[in-house]
Motif scaffolding. Structure first.
Motif, mmCIF file in Angstrom:
data_model
loop_
_atom_site.group_PDB
_atom_site.id
_atom_site.type_symbol
_atom_site.label_atom_id
_atom_site.label_comp_id
_atom_site.label_asym_id
_atom_site.label_seq_id
_atom_site.Cartn_x
_atom_site.Cartn_y
_atom_site.Cartn_z
ATOM 1 N N LEU A 293 3.774 9.098 10.034
ATOM 2 C CA LEU A 293 4.354 9.489 8.749
ATOM 3 C C LEU A 293 3.290 9.499 7.654
ATOM 4 O O LEU A 293 2.240 8.870 7.796
ATOM 5 C CB LEU A 293 5.485 8.532 8.376
ATOM 6 C CG LEU A 293 6.685 8.560 9.311
ATOM 7 C CD1 LEU A 293 7.700 7.501 8.909
ATOM 8 C CD2 LEU A 293 7.322 9.938 9.336
ATOM 9 N N PRO A 294 3.549 10.207 6.548
ATOM 10 C CA PRO A 294 2.585 10.221 5.441
ATOM 11 C C PRO A 294 2.258 8.815 4.953
ATOM 12 O O PRO A 294 3.125 7.933 4.949
ATOM 13 C CB PRO A 294 3.320 11.011 4.350
ATOM 14 C CG PRO A 294 4.249 11.899 5.106
ATOM 15 C CD PRO A 294 4.699 11.069 6.280
ATOM 16 N N THR A 295 1.004 8.629 4.557
ATOM 17 C CA THR A 295 0.556 7.331 4.049
ATOM 18 C C THR A 295 -0.163 7.516 2.716
ATOM 19 O O THR A 295 -0.719 8.578 2.441
ATOM 20 C CB THR A 295 -0.404 6.635 5.041
ATOM 21 O OG1 THR A 295 -1.520 7.498 5.282
ATOM 22 C CG2 THR A 295 0.280 6.315 6.343
ATOM 23 N N GLY A 296 -0.158 6.470 1.907
ATOM 24 C CA GLY A 296 -0.847 6.499 0.623
ATOM 25 C C GLY A 296 -2.345 6.389 0.804
ATOM 26 O O GLY A 296 -2.830 5.700 1.706
ATOM 27 N N VAL A 297 -3.077 7.083 -0.058
ATOM 28 C CA VAL A 297 -4.535 7.048 -0.084
ATOM 29 C C VAL A 297 -4.940 6.749 -1.524
ATOM 30 O O VAL A 297 -4.490 7.420 -2.448
ATOM 31 C CB VAL A 297 -5.140 8.402 0.361
ATOM 32 C CG1 VAL A 297 -6.651 8.379 0.242
ATOM 33 C CG2 VAL A 297 -4.698 8.761 1.758
ATOM 34 N N PHE A 298 -5.792 5.731 -1.698
ATOM 35 C CA PHE A 298 -6.190 5.320 -3.038
ATOM 36 C C PHE A 298 -7.694 5.148 -3.113
ATOM 37 O O PHE A 298 -8.295 4.563 -2.222
ATOM 38 C CB PHE A 298 -5.502 3.999 -3.409
ATOM 39 C CG PHE A 298 -4.012 4.068 -3.263
ATOM 40 C CD1 PHE A 298 -3.225 4.580 -4.275
ATOM 41 C CD2 PHE A 298 -3.403 3.645 -2.096
ATOM 42 C CE1 PHE A 298 -1.850 4.666 -4.137
ATOM 43 C CE2 PHE A 298 -2.019 3.727 -1.937
ATOM 44 C CZ PHE A 298 -1.242 4.238 -2.967
ATOM 45 N N THR A 299 -8.285 5.680 -4.186
ATOM 46 C CA THR A 299 -9.705 5.469 -4.463
ATOM 47 C C THR A 299 -9.793 4.938 -5.896
ATOM 48 O O THR A 299 -8.771 4.765 -6.560
ATOM 49 C CB THR A 299 -10.503 6.781 -4.342
ATOM 50 O OG1 THR A 299 -10.162 7.636 -5.437
ATOM 51 C CG2 THR A 299 -10.244 7.489 -3.021
ATOM 52 N N ASP A 300 -10.998 4.742 -6.387
ATOM 53 C CA ASP A 300 -11.174 4.283 -7.768
ATOM 54 C C ASP A 300 -10.720 5.324 -8.787
ATOM 55 O O ASP A 300 -10.348 4.990 -9.901
ATOM 56 C CB ASP A 300 -12.640 3.936 -8.038
ATOM 57 C CG ASP A 300 -13.073 2.681 -7.290
ATOM 58 O OD1 ASP A 300 -12.203 1.875 -6.938
ATOM 59 O OD2 ASP A 300 -14.285 2.530 -7.070
ATOM 60 N N THR A 301 -10.746 6.586 -8.398
ATOM 61 C CA THR A 301 -10.452 7.658 -9.354
ATOM 62 C C THR A 301 -9.300 8.571 -8.953
ATOM 63 O O THR A 301 -9.009 9.542 -9.653
ATOM 64 C CB THR A 301 -11.697 8.532 -9.558
ATOM 65 O OG1 THR A 301 -12.063 9.098 -8.297
ATOM 66 C CG2 THR A 301 -12.848 7.728 -10.138
ATOM 67 N N ALA A 302 -8.642 8.302 -7.836
ATOM 68 C CA ALA A 302 -7.585 9.210 -7.382
ATOM 69 C C ALA A 302 -6.571 8.469 -6.520
ATOM 70 O O ALA A 302 -6.843 7.397 -5.991
ATOM 71 C CB ALA A 302 -8.192 10.368 -6.600
ATOM 72 N N ALA A 303 -5.415 9.087 -6.413
ATOM 73 C CA ALA A 303 -4.362 8.593 -5.525
ATOM 74 C C ALA A 303 -3.718 9.799 -4.872
ATOM 75 O O ALA A 303 -3.677 10.886 -5.442
ATOM 76 C CB ALA A 303 -3.334 7.787 -6.311
ATOM 77 N N GLY A 304 -3.218 9.618 -3.678
ATOM 78 C CA GLY A 304 -2.595 10.747 -2.995
ATOM 79 C C GLY A 304 -1.932 10.329 -1.707
ATOM 80 O O GLY A 304 -1.670 9.146 -1.465
#
Length: 159
Positions: free
Chosen positions: A78-89
């Protein structure tokens, strides 16, 4: 028809909003090869918003994410969250070469009002998973990373 889901940090619970699909597309062909004649005769089993196996994933979402509609879904697919210092998706599977499905990243601050993130960009080239699916990452720039927000993936048949 459309299926949306995804709230990073919260168990994925599908939210369904489904007008009738229009036009002939790959989804219809998939339906014919996925469902039995009896199932095809009953839109409550084989329709895009139906959930033939009762696992909480609509048939359209199973199709769009290249899942088996009859098998219980493996949560790792299933879709999962992706997080960086400058973005989310969100990172998700999709069918390789699929043109009949639209995948859109949406954001909400209150879970009531959702905004399509038209500027969300793919993070690099999709990764071919070797099973007819590819892994795609859609990211929203710093705005999502700067505030608490919810993200979901809207999946709908393209007009």
């Amino acid at each position: 028809s459309q299926q949306v889901m995804g709230s990073p940090g919260v168990a994925n619970q599908p939210i369904i909003d489904a007008p009738d699909p229009g036009g002939e597309d790959n989804y219809a062909i998939w339906s014919e090869t996925t469902f039995s004649i009896d199932e095809l005769a009953d839109p409550l089993l084989s329709g895009p918003t139906a959930d033939v196996n009762g696992d909480g994933i609509s048939n359209l979402l199973a199709y769009a994410l290249h899942l088996n509609a009859h098998d219980a879904v493996d949560a790792s697919l299933l879709p999962t969250g992706v997080f960086t210092d400058t973005a989310a998706g969100l990172q998700f599977r999709r069918r390789v070469g699929e043109t009949g499905v639209r995948y859109e990243l949406e954001r909400s601050l209150d879970l009531a009002t959702w905004t399509v993130l038209r500027d969300a960009a793919s993070n690099g080239e999709p990764t071919d998973l070797g099973d007819g699916a590819e892994l795609v990452t859609l990211l929203e720039s710093s705005q999502a990373a700067e505030s608490q927000a919810y993200l979901r993936l809207r999946v709908e048949l393209a007009p």
